[in-house]
Scaffold this motif. Structure first.
Motif, PDB file in Angstrom:
ATOM      1  N   LEU A 183       7.232 -82.248  22.239  1.00 28.12           N
ATOM      2  CA  LEU A 183       5.841 -82.641  22.472  1.00 28.12           C
ATOM      3  C   LEU A 183       4.926 -81.527  21.984  1.00 28.12           C
ATOM      4  CD1 LEU A 183       3.923 -84.722  23.709  1.00 28.12           C
ATOM      5  CD2 LEU A 183       4.231 -83.595  25.911  1.00 28.12           C
ATOM      6  N   TRP A 233       3.582 -91.611  24.435  1.00 28.72           N
ATOM      7  CA  TRP A 233       2.596 -90.525  24.291  1.00 28.72           C
ATOM      8  C   TRP A 233       1.259 -91.084  23.817  1.00 28.72           C
ATOM      9  CZ3 TRP A 233       4.764 -87.306  27.120  1.00 28.72           C
ATOM     10  CH2 TRP A 233       6.084 -86.895  26.985  1.00 28.72           C
ATOM     11  N   LEU A 263       4.663 -83.647  31.615  1.00 27.71           N
ATOM     12  CA  LEU A 263       4.863 -82.992  30.319  1.00 27.71           C
ATOM     13  C   LEU A 263       3.577 -82.976  29.515  1.00 27.71           C
ATOM     14  CD1 LEU A 263       7.949 -83.256  30.997  1.00 27.71           C
ATOM     15  CD2 LEU A 263       8.309 -83.718  28.566  1.00 27.71           C
ATOM     16  N   TRP A 264       2.916 -84.130  29.449  1.00 23.99           N
ATOM     17  CA  TRP A 264       1.712 -84.254  28.625  1.00 23.99           C
ATOM     18  C   TRP A 264       0.624 -83.267  29.066  1.00 23.99           C
ATOM     19  CZ3 TRP A 264       0.506 -86.466  24.157  1.00 23.99           C
ATOM     20  CH2 TRP A 264      -0.843 -86.633  23.821  1.00 23.99           C
ATOM     21  N   ARG A 270       1.547 -79.390  28.360  1.00 26.67           N
ATOM     22  CA  ARG A 270       2.018 -79.024  27.020  1.00 26.67           C
ATOM     23  C   ARG A 270       1.255 -77.847  26.428  1.00 26.67           C
ATOM     24  NH1 ARG A 270      -1.661 -83.074  26.178  1.00 26.67           N
ATOM     25  NH2 ARG A 270      -2.773 -83.157  24.166  1.00 26.67           N
ATOM     26  N   ARG A 275       6.269 -75.090  26.703  1.00 23.60           N
ATOM     27  CA  ARG A 275       6.818 -75.858  25.585  1.00 23.60           C
ATOM     28  C   ARG A 275       7.602 -77.027  26.180  1.00 23.60           C
ATOM     29  NH1 ARG A 275       8.316 -71.660  20.667  1.00 23.60           N
ATOM     30  NH2 ARG A 275       6.142 -71.019  20.349  1.00 23.60           N
ATOM     31  N   CYS A 276       7.226 -78.225  25.804  1.00 26.18           N
ATOM     32  CA  CYS A 276       7.758 -79.417  26.466  1.00 26.18           C
ATOM     33  C   CYS A 276       8.566 -80.271  25.494  1.00 26.18           C
ATOM     34  CB  CYS A 276       6.609 -80.252  27.046  1.00 26.18           C
ATOM     35  SG  CYS A 276       5.589 -79.334  28.221  1.00 26.18           S
TER      36      CYS A 276
END
Length: 1510
Positions: free
Chosen positions: A598, A630, A691-692, A695, A699-700
């Motif tokens: 991502l 995403w 995660l989004w 980010r 680091r995802c």
């Protein structure tokens, strides 16, 4: 085609243009009249009459052609039904038109000739295609044609061939020159219509061994013409052209030899030419020349000039016409401009505004020009699956070299596409990484490759590599990529050759059509050769409509970039430790196949056109039940669509994440956070939101499925270190694992820990956060087990969430109909409440009103519902659905539309379309499992059972035999019938069979369940696992005979599989149990016990085979056989002991019978005659099994939360508390063989040594595992008294008793256990006496048992007050024992990873002496008793337990040092004693002085809590 024909008959371009504007095609041309041409088109009468005349000639010629062919076919009908089509190429279309006599008419493909005065090397013919009939003078420039089969002449010798060839060429040439027309004579084309099976003008080709034979034949010109004429004739006759003839089913090289005649006015002037034709005279055996004759072309024939004087007078007129024709030909009017750009875009996009980002492209290309390599951006942005490259230098200086600068790719040869036996398609795809990186297939070798792959000439290629190409293309088209999911692009950048052309044939054959094949060519010459070959497989209109000719690669590049969904300008970016950013190289990213990384600017490469056209569909797909992408988050961030709701759990996960990021010296380098969620409650959305939104600080990446833990860890390490200068200062990596087993997570964690230690990352540095998101039917329970790292998400909404969902629902219902956002509506109603259950019921009821129960679409919905109800994450590929629905979609751009319109309205509402993130292959499932369950219930109703539907699904040949996605479909089908529910997997309960089988056998009937599994056994090619399932199912319903047959079948197929042998043992065990129950109703006698004994002994025999097989298995340790022997053995002893012959008063008889080989009571002598030997060996068999289990438990921890395998290869019965089980079984075993009575006052003097040993077993002293268990299990009685009783059963003077090794071990271990409870006990021997007693262990350490070696380490561990000599002696003893312990441990562990069989620590070093220098692990229970089980485990794994102050008081802190990441202890005289660290991550990377605690295991001493001394 019409325009070309009009030009060929001499019609002016202005008239051609008018006809083109009026859209006059071939069909219309057949209907128009001269009046129409004059009045409507405005033509003059001359050209109009010429068009009508020439059209009629052409039509009549074609009619005659067809009539002749019909006669040929009917004439041959009685002799051979196949002969009429024997010469037809497999690629030629065969159209059958029924006539009165029902004889089919075979139409062979038309072909156009090589362009006049062009080289033959750039052109090909397809065998059996047909040229237009022979012709005469047209317009002097358009050549007349003459055909010669030459089939017989070609077999002659050189001299005869040359004479024959020269005769035909010079005669034809003279005829053409004298009438001043261009002409071409063709050798290898049928000229006659005799009874040959060929038609006039049919291309048959001739073999050409030496081309110079034909070239040299033209030397007859000088001997056949006068000296003044020969030089001029030589200028008019061209060199022979050798045009290759391609035949798909033959490797023979055939050619059509053609000679062009071009009599320019400037050469021939006013001359008339006469020729003396050469002929080979067989009698004279030499070439002789005929008398000189002048020839001329008359129609389609060459005839002598009869009136020479009249012809001379006419020659000036012919010269004038020729001169005018040459002038007209040399003047070329500008051609009509085609919109090639629009045509290119339409072909690539399928008529859409933008390219389909999910569609794969296959590129076929040859040598690229250097200038073209600068214009390949359009290829870089394309979703390319593979490239068939015919340039052997491509990797050094061609397209491959240039492309590899931008993308990662795998270089292959065609032979790499042969699947090894035993490998599935999915495994093959994974091995070659076909969907991860572009596969670059070198089809004609590689010049830079050091292996044996040189390029080869065309002839050698056809012989050696054509089959490889065929297999390669077939595999891709028939097994890997479904039809309609890919497009083949032939990029002609250089002259094409036979291998290149063959690729077209293989694709059009395997793709069953041309609709997804396009050709791009800049050079018309290159295209013409490709086109002439393609015409052998499809018509001219199809070839031309799917080709773009005349655009340079640069122009193609500029045009296609306008319609591509992504652009090369956007480079992905990642955050770095110092709060900046770095670019993520595309090639590097593609090399890391296991991670979906991502980036900071994720989705920003998407073109605005795509966003505008797709935004509403993306949002609707998500709220209808699709997985969040995403793009959903990105569109929400950009305010293009509404926000995605954040559930309360999002804040909880974020809070845990922040806790992980807080620095601490004691913090582990890897943190774990677990999300457990109800299916369909938004768990995956929460995880991806985390995660989004993180980010920018971390680091995802999402971990993709189907990759090993090793690969994932390597890629994760790379992601952490990418573009960072200092490995000690990198941003942590947040990895998301969706629906992965706990075991897999442990494997990844272990691999990461190893890597962190290897790289010597400083303590306290957080490197990785593993975020696991798993489905669970009881997420709240999972959360309670470890609130510090678990978060639960249920269907129940909080008050805050209810408000959010209500507001969002209002907005969505303004935009979409409720049925199109059904999953969101269900979520907002909280699913499981009575209200939502009723809502789903009414929704499905309303939906199914009027549905056609007999339609195949309804059947499809039933199949999907069945799978979705019982198999988690299941789906059916769209390709499977199309096959079931009988769809045959010929134009890919209509594929999705055709599929969706084929579904009923109800199906469109409940089915959601999915797309595999790596393969882009589409599939469908029901929008939600609850809806699937309700649909299944309502669609089946009372008339049909689930078993009937499942049986129908199993027997559906269309679905099962469909090749695309077969592996995945078969896996779902197997899971439906075989995979059991597991609480450890998040299910509500453990089941013995798959949920479907459980439902059928309980709600329907067992017979139906058996029928289902029998059908599966047959369908899956008599799979042994289904035989095993049938054995289980039958014995569960007391059908023991059938169960025995199926278990025997499974074992016969896999005789060394311990799990199958276990199942067979369980069949006999259950049979034995059933017989025992039956005997309870009657009086038990030796006679009626025979059947039970037989089953018990058969069970024990199977379990013994099972344990033997298990010992040989290297990657697993199945202890079911050992357990089975003990349980059945003890049950058998219980049965025997209740018989009258061995009643309580006769207990001694029972023991005597079992151990005395000669004693057999009369009552059982005859009835049990077949069992005596086996029964007398029973004590030994049970004892061996108990000893093995004891040893295994003494080595390894028993409380590990390791998930069972998903296959049916799991044990029939699982022991939940193995330590308690061992104690209970040891007690039962000791009871039966010791003869112990209910009275406690046994006179030891009357006990034999054997009976004493069995009494020791009865009390729990039979092995060190049960002895030490007395320290932890103190509920039953006083353990001190028990241990004292055990010790009292041993000889009073053990030093002189010469006890066997096993008794020595148990005696000494009993004293260690007693010392932990009471050091004041009178039964406790002196520590030094035990040391002396241990000298009776075998001197050769390899003969010592692991328990004996373990006790030697404890007994001789040095003490501070020892002299140097004593220390040295003790260290030698300890080191020798530890060395052998290591060897035995390695052998015991086999190939099982140590993390799956963690070593168990029995004792720790304390501060005392003698017994008091050891603390048993049970002592720690008093310190940690306030914590829950999960908290205890977490504290042990994290190392927090060692920081507790009680520990420092209890344990001795030992000093040592580390060297090369190993821990050492100092022995006497500076000896180094290596102490393995239990957690390798705790060892400092530098050479440091350290302190640690010492634990004692059956592997040897281990170091805990290693701390650097400051």
């Amino acid at each position: 085609m019409v325009s070309n024909w009009l030009r060929s008959i001499g019609i002016k371009e202005t008239n051609i243009k008018k006809l083109h504007e009026e859209e006059v095609d071939g069909r219309i041309l057949c209907e128009i009249s001269d009046e129409y041409l004059e009045k409507k088109i405005g033509m003059k009468s001359g050209p109009a009459l010429l068009i009508i005349k020439k059209r009629n000639e052409l039509v009549n010629s074609q009619k005659a052609h067809n009539q002749h062919l019909q006669k040929q076919t009917s004439g041959k009908k009685q002799t051979s039904g196949a002969s009429a089509i024997k010469s037809v190429d497999t690629r030629a279309d065969i159209k059958e038109e029924p006539k009165e006599d029902s004889v089919p008419v075979i139409t062979k493909r038309d072909s156009k000739p090589r362009s006049f005065d062009k080289k033959g090397v750039d052109f090909t013919y397809v065998k059996n295609s047909v040229l237009l009939p022979e012709s005469g003078v047209v317009d002097f420039i358009c050549p007349c044609h003459e055909y010669k089969a030459f089939a017989k002449a070609v077999k002659l010798d050189r001299q005869r061939i040359q004479a024959k060839f020269a005769n035909e060429v010079l005669k034809f040439a003279t005829g053409c020159i004298n009438v001043r027309t261009n002409g071409t004579i063709h050798f290898g084309v049928m000229d006659s219509r005799g009874d040959t099976g060929y038609v006039h003008g049919e291309i048959i080709g001739i073999p050409v061994k030496e081309k110079d034979v034909y070239c040299d034949a033209l030397d007859y010109i000088e001997r056949s013409f006068s000296s003044s004429d020969s030089e001029l004739v030589r200028l008019c006759i061209g060199e022979p052209q050798f045009v290759q003839v391609v035949c798909s089913n033959s490797s023979e090289e055939l050619y059509v030899v053609e000679v062009d005649i071009k009599p320019a006015v400037s050469i021939v002037e006013n001359r008339v030419f006469s020729v003396s034709l050469p002929n080979f005279n067989e009698k004279a055996n030499k070439v002789q020349f005929e008398k000189k004759i002048a020839y001329r072309r008359v129609g389609s024939k060459t005839e002598p000039v009869t009136e020479l004087s009249d012809f001379y007078q006419h020659i000036s007129f012919l010269n004038a016409q020729r001169e005018e024709a040459e002038k007209r030909h040399n003047f070329t009017a500008p051609e009509l401009c085609q919109n090639l750009g629009k045509k290119l875009i339409t072909l690539i996009t399928g008529g859409k505004k933008i390219m389909d980002k999910e569609k794969w492209h296959i590129l076929v290309t040859n040598r690229f020009q250097e200038r073209d390599l600068q214009s390949i951006d359009f290829l870089l942005n394309m979703n390319i699956f593979c490239v068939f490259d015919f340039d052997p230098d491509s990797n050094v200086s061609g397209l491959c070299h240039e492309y590899s600068k931008h993308h990662a790719l795998n270089r292959h040869f065609m032979q790499n596409y042969k699947i090894p036996s035993g490998l599935s398609i999915r495994e093959f795809e994974s091995n070659l990484r076909l969907f991860d990186q572009i596969s670059w297939i070198f089809c004609n070798g590689r010049n830079d490759f050091k292996g044996n792959e040189p390029p080869c000439d065309e002839k050698t290629w056809v012989k050696t590599k054509r089959t490889l190409l065929k297999d390669c293309v077939s595999l891709i088209c028939k097994d890997i990529l479904p039809k309609g999911t890919f497009q083949v692009i032939f990029l002609l950048t250089s002259p094409v050759d036979t291998p290149f052309l063959n690729t077209f044939y293989e694709f059009i054959t395997d793709m069953e059509g041309h609709e997804d094949i396009i050709c791009l060519a800049e050079s018309e010459e290159n295209f013409n050769k490709w086109q002439s070959f393609a015409l052998g497989s499809c018509d001219m209109e199809t070839v031309n409509s799917s080709s773009v000719v005349g655009m340079t690669v640069s122009q193609i590049n500029a045009t296609l970039q306008q319609v591509q969904p992504t652009t090369t300008q956007t480079t992905k970016r990642l955050p770095i430790h110092v709060k900046g950013e770095c670019f993520l190289d595309t090639r590097e990213e593609e090399m890391r196949c296991s991670l979906e990384i991502l980036s900071l600017n994720h989705c920003e490469e998407t073109s605005p056109e795509l966003i505008e056209s797709e935004k509403e569909m993306i949002e609707q797909q998500f709220y209808h039940g699709g997985k969040v992408t995403w793009m959903n988050f990105w569109l929400a961030d950009k305010k293009i669509v509404g926000d995605v709701i954040q559930r309360d759990a999002y804040s909880e996960v974020n809070s845990l994440l922040k806790d992980c990021l807080c620095w601490s010296l004691d913090r582990a380098p890897i943190s774990c956070i677990n999300i457990y969620h109800h299916p369909g409650s938004g768990g995956s959305t929460v995880a991806r939101q985390v995660l989004w939104n993180n980010r920018r600080d971390l680091r995802c990446a999402v971990v993709k499925s189907a990759y090993s833990a090793t690969v994932v860890s390597e890629d994760a390490i790379w992601l952490r270190e990418y573009e960072e200068k200092d490995l000690q200062k990198c941003l942590p990596v947040l990895l998301l694992f969706e629906d992965y087993d706990q075991e897999y997570l442990e494997d990844v964690k272990y691999e990461l820990e190893v890597a962190i230690n290897t790289k010597k990352i400083a303590r306290g540095t957080l490197c990785f956060i593993l975020l696991s998101c798993r489905r669970s039917h009881n997420p709240e329970k999972m959360c309670k087990e470890s609130a510090q790292q678990n978060v639960s998400i249920t269907h129940k909404l909080s008050e805050t969430e209810k408000k959010q969902f209500s507001k969002k629902r209002q907005r969505l219902e303004e935009q979409f109909k409720p049925e199109f956002i059904l999953t969101f509506v269900l979520m907002s109603e909280e699913f499981e409440s009575q209200k939502i259950a009723e809502y789903v019921k009414q929704f499905v009821k309303h939906l199914l009103q009027g549905i056609d129960h007999t339609s195949v679409v309804t059947k499809l919905v039933q199949y999907v519902s069945l799978l979705n109800t019982y198999v988690q994450n299941s789906f059916i590929s769209q390709s499977h659905c199309e096959a079931l629905l009988g769809l045959s979609i010929h134009v890919s751009r209509f594929r999705q539309h055709a599929f969706e319109t084929s579904l009923s309205e109800q199906a469109r509402l409940v089915l959601i379309h999915l797309r595999d993130e790596s393969t882009h292959i589409k599939s469908i499932r029901i929008i939600h499992p609850l809806v699937a369950k309700e649909i299944l219930h309502q669609l089946l109703g009372d008339s049909q059972k689930q078993s009937d539907l499942a049986l129908d699904l199993i027997n559906n040949d269309v679905l099962f035999e469909h090749r695309f996605g077969k592996d995945r479909y078969m896996k779902f089908l197997r899971d439906l019938l075989m995979t059991r529910r597991r609480i450890s997997k998040g299910d509500k309960l453990d089941t013995f069979f798959s949920p479907l089988i459980e439902h059928v056998r309980e709600k329907e009937c067992p017979d139906k369940a058996i029928e289902l599994l029998k059908a599966a056994y047959k369908r899956f090619n008599e799979d042994a696992f289904f035989a095993q399932q049938l054995a289980r199912l039958n014995y569960k319903h007391d059908r023991f005979k059938e169960a025995e047959q199926w278990a025997t079948t499974a074992v016969a197929k896999r005789p060394n599989n311990s799990y199958f042998l276990d199942t067979k043992g369980q069949v006999y065990r259950e049979w034995f149990t059933a017989k025992c129950k039956a005997m309870d109703q009657d009086q038990k006698t030796p006679e009626n016990a025979v059947g039970a004994l037989e089953m018990a002994l058969k069970a024990i025999e199977c379990f013994q085979e099972c344990k033997n097989a298990a010992v040989q298995e290297n990657e697993t340790m199945n202890n079911a056989g050992f357990v089975g022997v003990v349980e059945v053995g003890c049950a058998l002893l219980k049965l025997m002991s209740t018989l009258h012959v061995f009643s309580k008063r006769k207990t001694s008889n029972f023991i005597r019978y079992l151990v005395d080989t000669d004693y057999i009571p009369v009552e059982i002598e005859k009835p049990w005659e077949n069992f005596h030997n086996t029964l007398k060996n029973l004590q030994k068999v049970i004892l061996e099994a108990l000893e093995w289990i004891s040893e295994d438990l003494s080595y390894f921890q028993t409380d590990l939360n390791i998930d069972e395998e998903k296959t049916s290869e799991t044990v029939e019965r699982t022991i939940k508390h193995p330590m308690h089980w061992l104690v209970n079984k040891s007690t039962a075993f000791g009871k039966y063989f010791s003869g112990i009575s209910q009275k406690k006052d046994q006179n030891q003097g009357r006990l034999t040594p054997f009976m004493k040993r069995m009494m020791i077993y009865y009390h729990g002293g039979g092995n060190i595992t049960t002895i030490f268990s007395l320290l932890t299990n103190q509920k039953d009685g006083n353990p001190i008294n028990v241990l004292e009783d055990i010790i009292s059963l041993y000889p009073s003077n053990p030093m002189v008793a010469q006890m066997p090794q096993v008794d020595l071990v148990n005696y000494i271990a009993s004293h260690f256990a007693l010392s932990c409870l009471s050091t004041q006990s009178l039964k406790l021997a002196a520590f030094q006496n035990l040391q002396r007693l241990s000298h009776q262990f075998p001197k050769e350490k390899q003969r010592c048992s692991p328990s004996a070696l373990f006790l030697l380490v404890l007994l001789f561990w040095p003490e501070e007050q020892d002299t140097e000599a004593e220390k040295e002696h003790k260290y030698e003893t300890v080191l020798s024992a530890v060395e052998h312990l290591h060897r035995i441990y390695d052998k015991k562990l086999k190939d099982i990873p140590p993390r799956k069989k963690r070593i168990y620590t029995h004792f720790f070093l304390s501060n005392g002496t003698g017994f008091e220098k050891f603390v048993h692990k049970s002592k720690f229970e008093t310190i940690t008793k306030l914590f829950s089980v999960s908290e205890k485990r977490l504290k042990w794994f994290s190392g927090e337990v060692w920081k507790m102050p009680e520990m420092s008081k209890l344990l001795k802190c030992v000093t040592g040092w580390t060297e090369d990441e190993k821990v050492f202890l100092e022995g006497p005289k500076g000896m180094k004693f290596h102490i393995p660290a239990l957690k390798t991550s705790s060892v400092p990377h530098n050479n440091e002085n350290v302190t640690f605690y010492l634990g004692f295991t059956l592997k040897g001493p281990v170091a805990y809590n290693i701390t650097v001394q400051r």
